[in-house]
Scaffold this active site. Structure first.
Site, PDB file in Angstrom:
ATOM      1  N   SER B  45       3.099  -9.595   4.520  1.00 54.44           N
ATOM      2  CA  SER B  45       2.412 -10.007   3.195  1.00 54.44           C
ATOM      3  C   SER B  45       2.971 -11.401   3.113  1.00 54.44           C
ATOM      4  O   SER B  45       2.259 -12.276   2.179  1.00 54.44           O
ATOM      5  CB  SER B  45       2.671  -9.157   2.350  1.00 54.44           C
ATOM      6  N   GLY B 223      -1.173  -6.889   2.546  1.00 55.71           N
ATOM      7  CA  GLY B 223      -1.249  -8.031   3.636  1.00 55.71           C
ATOM      8  C   GLY B 223      -1.314  -9.210   2.695  1.00 55.71           C
ATOM      9  O   GLY B 223      -1.109  -9.176   1.419  1.00 55.71           O
ATOM     10  N   GLY B 225      -2.350 -13.154   1.501  1.00 58.18           N
ATOM     11  CA  GLY B 225      -3.401 -14.224   1.106  1.00 58.18           C
ATOM     12  C   GLY B 225      -4.188 -13.617  -0.071  1.00 58.18           C
ATOM     13  O   GLY B 225      -4.161 -12.680  -0.733  1.00 58.18           O
ATOM     14  N   CYS B 250      -1.149  -2.993  -2.917  1.00 64.67           N
ATOM     15  CA  CYS B 250      -1.190  -4.378  -2.939  1.00 64.67           C
ATOM     16  C   CYS B 250      -2.504  -5.007  -2.771  1.00 64.67           C
ATOM     17  O   CYS B 250      -3.413  -4.745  -3.467  1.00 64.67           O
ATOM     18  CB  CYS B 250       0.176  -4.812  -2.217  1.00 64.67           C
ATOM     19  N   LEU B 251      -2.440  -5.654  -1.649  1.00 64.77           N
ATOM     20  CA  LEU B 251      -3.862  -6.276  -1.239  1.00 64.77           C
ATOM     21  C   LEU B 251      -5.011  -5.254  -1.209  1.00 64.77           C
ATOM     22  O   LEU B 251      -5.962  -5.526  -1.500  1.00 64.77           O
ATOM     23  CB  LEU B 251      -3.671  -7.187   0.154  1.00 64.77           C
ATOM     24  N   GLN B 254      -6.148  -4.960  -4.467  1.00 67.58           N
ATOM     25  CA  GLN B 254      -7.088  -6.031  -5.179  1.00 67.58           C
ATOM     26  C   GLN B 254      -8.473  -5.701  -4.415  1.00 67.58           C
ATOM     27  O   GLN B 254      -9.412  -5.989  -4.905  1.00 67.58           O
ATOM     28  CB  GLN B 254      -6.354  -7.195  -4.531  1.00 67.58           C
ATOM     29  N   ASN B 292       5.353  -7.541  -4.388  1.00 62.50           N
ATOM     30  CA  ASN B 292       5.339  -8.793  -3.675  1.00 62.50           C
ATOM     31  C   ASN B 292       3.801  -9.189  -3.411  1.00 62.50           C
ATOM     32  O   ASN B 292       2.923  -8.561  -2.720  1.00 62.50           O
ATOM     33  CB  ASN B 292       5.535  -8.521  -2.180  1.00 62.50           C
ATOM     34  N   HIS B 332       4.672  -1.670  -4.862  1.00 60.03           N
ATOM     35  CA  HIS B 332       5.115  -1.236  -3.336  1.00 60.03           C
ATOM     36  C   HIS B 332       5.805   0.240  -3.646  1.00 60.03           C
ATOM     37  O   HIS B 332       7.204  -0.048  -3.618  1.00 60.03           O
ATOM     38  CB  HIS B 332       5.898  -2.126  -2.348  1.00 60.03           C
ATOM     39  N   GLU B 334       6.499   2.158  -1.635  1.00 65.23           N
ATOM     40  CA  GLU B 334       7.513   2.616  -0.475  1.00 65.23           C
ATOM     41  C   GLU B 334       8.619   1.651  -0.570  1.00 65.23           C
ATOM     42  O   GLU B 334       9.603   1.732   0.524  1.00 65.23           O
ATOM     43  CB  GLU B 334       6.659   2.150   0.969  1.00 65.23           C
TER      44      GLU B 334
END
Lengths: 554, 353
Positions: B45, B223, B225, B250-251, B254, B292, B332, B334
């Site tokens: 990421s 991931g 961006g 996360c990504l 989104q 993150n 996250h 994990e």
């Protein structure tokens, strides 16, 4: 959950007289707690036998009793004041023991006084070695194994579980006669026989030896909703074998990977839940094998401790205040972080500096006491320094000691033979760090110093880097001296290095000064409204097109 | 050797080089985790980003073969206050500096990282350029201005897997197709530990191929961006919405938000750390989480409920469909690095299938 309005009057027991192992830190935490509870509108009844404390100042409690800390006196006070609850977790072990006695003698029940903070059962489980060991076993954790044996055969049965090296302590002998450390099965029978012989009752205590293991502490805090956060991790510079109170300690822990740290964090959460500290802070100590991820739980204090005071100041997280508010029913997300204002206290502080604590001894007063440090605490106080790096922080802490030699580099030990020097590093005393410096001055290797002291090589390397910077053959140059300031050197030490006067160093540095950095609980992530500051020599930064260097404060 | 870090506003720092000598550039972000630099460096990421650690002492415990979140370091550059010259841990195989050198990552140390962090906090998203070759501030300043905005880059295609691979769970009861937008190894590890066998597929996988695999659920990974650039991911989430359970982290979270008509926006300086309190609005419990991300989701449609919020800034950290299994989290679970408080999320993924 908002605060408990069924409670009106809270009895707080102070820590009593200042003794070794229990000093002003409990006044610091007790005062924080009294202030917080008074502000919340509770009536605080404070009992402490020590009038020379801040907490016994007039305006800090509704009523203050300066009386001996005995169950009889406490009963009289309870009878007269009729508090709803007793909060025993802020007055050190003294208050905890009294709470236990008051509970066991039925006094609390007789007057309908509840205990908040830690329950009677939690106090008991935290203190009773056997109960604690059993509780740890139930959650899959280990305490250092030991056994009492009366014969060789019993010894053979026990040593399998305990493992080597093990310490043999014959019962009822003076000064440990007949005691020894056993490293393997070959020497075990003869050494155990000798130990059994030495004991008048033919009994030996076998302890697992954790000498050389790394020692860590975690400060844990829990609320009524079972939310748990770690306020701070602390690593002992001196490995297992030296009492935490007598060790140089460092926050945060420096030599654990994230997986190793999370292993201790997971264990801490499990322990505070298992022991049953419903609300408030606890301090949990671990021994970690430097050669594997194996670890033991050494002990847990179900109360605010000496280390809590250190952790509070090191992070900006007011543990005692928060513990008091949690005890009356608040949850962590309902309490605001005083420093950042807009964020709650239900987080784990992140720090962008290093804190070093060094204990302060007074062997002039305790003449008969040996300077050798062991499992009984001897220090009478401590200093705490904050710096951007361990090196800077260590140098500042040593300077703060106000001993006759409060500088790492002012005194040399050239008269010592190699063997004497190594012995002084092997056997922990308050001066060990100075001998380590001397060893590096002589070019002795990290491996050798580690072998005899078991101090983690990372810490040793930091001292070695200080020595290298000090020994470096460089001209008297402002840029180099600025680097030395960043490393934490005093003008006095720099003057010594270059054979100059302190005044000359001052003049050279007159247009430079240390920056002042904030202790903000969040490593700069959020704006701090009421932080406190520490000084640090830092590098400047620049702007394209502008000549002058910018030194950042705050 | 000296090194320079220059920001797009013309601020520059002169420090020392570590890792590889050379040049690098990217979006500069700071991470407040005290431990776990190796996991951070190898987290895909961070592709395209220069990471600043707020903990001043980095590299102390070296690097090892286990604490990696992908096959190699992914950060564009690395910034610390003090880099350890030795590695002190039984697990270590190398110093951090030589590890970064081996993988061609440029680092800068011996600068006032706190001053830098405060600039990033106040300015928000900022591009930066590190050089050990040319220390002329004006030249580097010109170079940093040329650095492309991260939202214009297709970073996912640089970090996704090329081949499809399977990770079988020992006692497997479920099968997920895991779309790799730059997945952290620990996510796969915890899915598998929860009895979920994973077929990890590239980000450009077609819907038909997924259908052909007939999984019990689709999982969208973390991931790098801007999620708006991950068009195939959005269309996959849209396609399987209501047909199969869809989960994300996360990504992935989104992307799932965009797929159902919610919005994403860029946070001022993002969340990068291991100490963020997240409240589960269903259980009211707080987890200390690893974070993150630079983007967050908002404006959820009515059929969605917010399951988690970040207590530091009240941003949305988790969402679930009110009736069907369509559930994702921003943080996250994990960890790696960070606390294990939110591991229960993996069990929820499994139990919802």
């Amino acid at each position: 959950m908002p605060k408990n309005t069924n409670i009106k009057r809270i009895l707080i027991i102070g820590a009593g007289p200042i003794i070794i192992g229990q000093a002003a830190e409990f006044d610091y935490s007790g005062t924080q707690a009294c202030k917080a509870l008074m502000k919340e509108g509770y009536e605080v009844i404070l009992v402490n036998s020590n009038p020379a404390t801040i907490m016994t100042d007039e305006e800090l409690a509704t009523k203050t009793y300066i009386e001996p800390l005995t169950t009889e006196i406490l009963e009289e006070i309870i009878k007269k004041e009729r508090p709803d609850v007793l909060l025993p977790t802020l007055g050190g072990q003294t208050a905890l023991n009294l709470a236990k006695d008051l509970y066991e003698s039925g006094i609390l029940e007789k007057y309908g006084v509840g205990i908040i903070g830690a329950s009677y059962e939690a106090i008991k489980r935290g203190e009773d070695r056997a109960l604690f060991a059993k509780a740890m076993e139930e959650i899959g954790l280990k305490v250092p194994p030991n056994a009492i044996v009366n014969s060789l055969q019993e010894g053979f049965n026990s040593i399998k579980e305990i493992g080597f090296p093990a310490i043999l302590r014959p019962a009822f002998t003076l000064g440990g006669t007949g005691g020894s450390i056993v490293y393997n099965m070959e020497e075990f029978p003869s050494k155990l026989s000798a130990a059994l012989e030495a004991s008048p009752i033919h009994q030996v205590l076998i302890d697992k030896s954790l000498i050389g293991w790394k020692e860590f502490e975690l400060e844990v805090i829990r609320d009524t909703k079972d939310n748990v956060v770690i306020v701070c991790s602390i690593e002992n510079f001196d490995p297992m074998g030296v009492h935490t109170g007598d060790s140089i300690t460092v926050a945060p822990a420096q030599t654990l990977t994230d997986k190793q740290y999370q292993m201790l964090r997971d264990a801490s959460l499990a322990i505070i839940r298992k022991i049953g500290v419903d609300t408030g802070g606890s301090n949990i100590q671990f021994a970690v094998d430097p050669n594997s991820d194996d670890f033991y739980v050494i002990e847990m204090n179900p109360r605010v401790s000496r280390s809590s005071a250190l952790a509070s100041k090191a992070t900006g997280f007011p543990i005692a205040k928060v513990a008091a508010l949690l005890a009356v029913g608040y949850t962590l997300d309902e309490i605001k972080n005083d420093i950042t204002k807009n964020t709650p206290i239900s987080f784990e502080p992140s720090i962008d500096y290093v804190v070093v604590k060094i204990p302060r001894f007074d062997f002039a007063k305790f003449r008969e006491s040996s300077k050798v440090l062991g499992t009984t605490m001897k220090s009478v106080g401590e200093v705490m320094a904050i710096g951007r790096t361990f090196k800077e922080s260590l140098m500042k802490a040593i300077r703060s000691l106000e001993t006759d030699n409060p500088y790492l580099f002012m005194k040399d030990y050239e008269a010592l033979s190699y063997d004497e020097l190594i012995t002084n590093i092997r056997i922990p005393t308050p001066e060990r760090i100075f001998y380590i410096k001397e060893a590096f001055m002589r070019g002795i290797s990290i491996d050798k110093i580690h072998e005899v002291s078991h101090i983690d090589k990372w810490f040793l390397h930091q001292i070695k880097e200080l020595v290298e910077a000090y020994k470096e053959d460089v001209p008297f140059d402002k840029n180099y001296i600025f680097e030395l300031k960043i490393l934490g050197f005093s003008n006095k030490e720099i003057a010594k290095k270059f054979n100059k006067t302190e005044k000359e160093i001052e003049e050279l540095l007159q247009d430079l000064s240390p920056t002042f950095k904030a202790v903000d609980t969040c490593a700069g992530e959020f704006k701090a409204y009421t932080p406190y500051y520490y000084s640090s020599w830092e590098y400047p930064y620049y702007k394209v097109g502008q000549e002058e260097a910018i030194f950042d404060n705050d | 050797m000296k090194a320079i870090l220059c920001l797009e506003d013309g601020t520059y720092f002169i420090g020392k080089s570590f890792g590889k000598a050379g040049e690098c550039f990217g979006e500069v972000v700071f991470n407040t985790a005290i431990t776990g630099y190796q996991e951070i460096i190898t987290d895909p990421s961070y592709k395209g980003q220069i990471v600043v650690m707020t903990n001043p002492q980095i590299g102390n415990y070296g690097v090892n073969d286990n604490d990696i979140e992908s096959d190699a370091p992914k950060v564009a550059g690395f910034v610390v206050k003090d880099i350890s010259k030795i590695d002190s841990n039984h697990s270590s195989v190398s110093t951090l500096s030589s590890y970064l050198e081996k993988y061609g990552i440029v680092g800068i140390s011996n600068i006032d990282t706190r001053a830098l962090v405060k600039i990033l906090r106040e300015r928000g998203v900022t591009r930066g350029f590190i050089s050990t070759l040319d220390l002329t501030p004006k030249t580097i300043y010109e170079k940093v201005k040329m650095v492309k905005d991260i939202s214009s880059l297709d970073l996912v295609s640089e970090v996704t897997t090329e081949k499809i691979y399977k990770v079988e769970a020992y006692k497997s009861s479920k099968h997920f197709v895991v779309i790799d937008f730059g997945i952290k190894k620990s996510i796969i590890k915890y899915l598998v530990e929860n009895g979920i066998s994973c077929t990890v597929v590239p980000a450009n996988i077609s819907k038909e191929d997924i259908e052909h695999m007939d999984p019990d659920a689709i999982f969208l990974s973390n991931g790098p961006g801007d999620p708006a650039n991950v068009l195939n991911g959005i269309s996959i989430a849209k396609h399987f919405f209501g047909k199969k359970p869809v989960f994300g982290i996360c990504l992935g979270h989104q992307i799932m938000a965009l797929a159902i008509g919610a919005k994403t926006y860029k946070l001022k300086f993002g969340h990068h750390g291991a100490n963020h309190p997240v409240k589960d609005l269903r259980s009211k419990k707080i987890a200390i989480t690893s974070q993150n991300h630079n983007y967050a989701v908002e404006d959820l449609p009515d059929f969605m409920e917010v399951t988690h919020i970040n207590l530091l800034d009240n941003t949305i950290e988790g969402m679930a469909h009110k009736n069907i299994p369509y559930y994702s989290v921003q943080f996250h679970p994990e960890a790696s690095p960070g606390p294990h408080d939110a591991l229960y999320i993996f069990k929820e993924f499994k139990d919802m299938v």
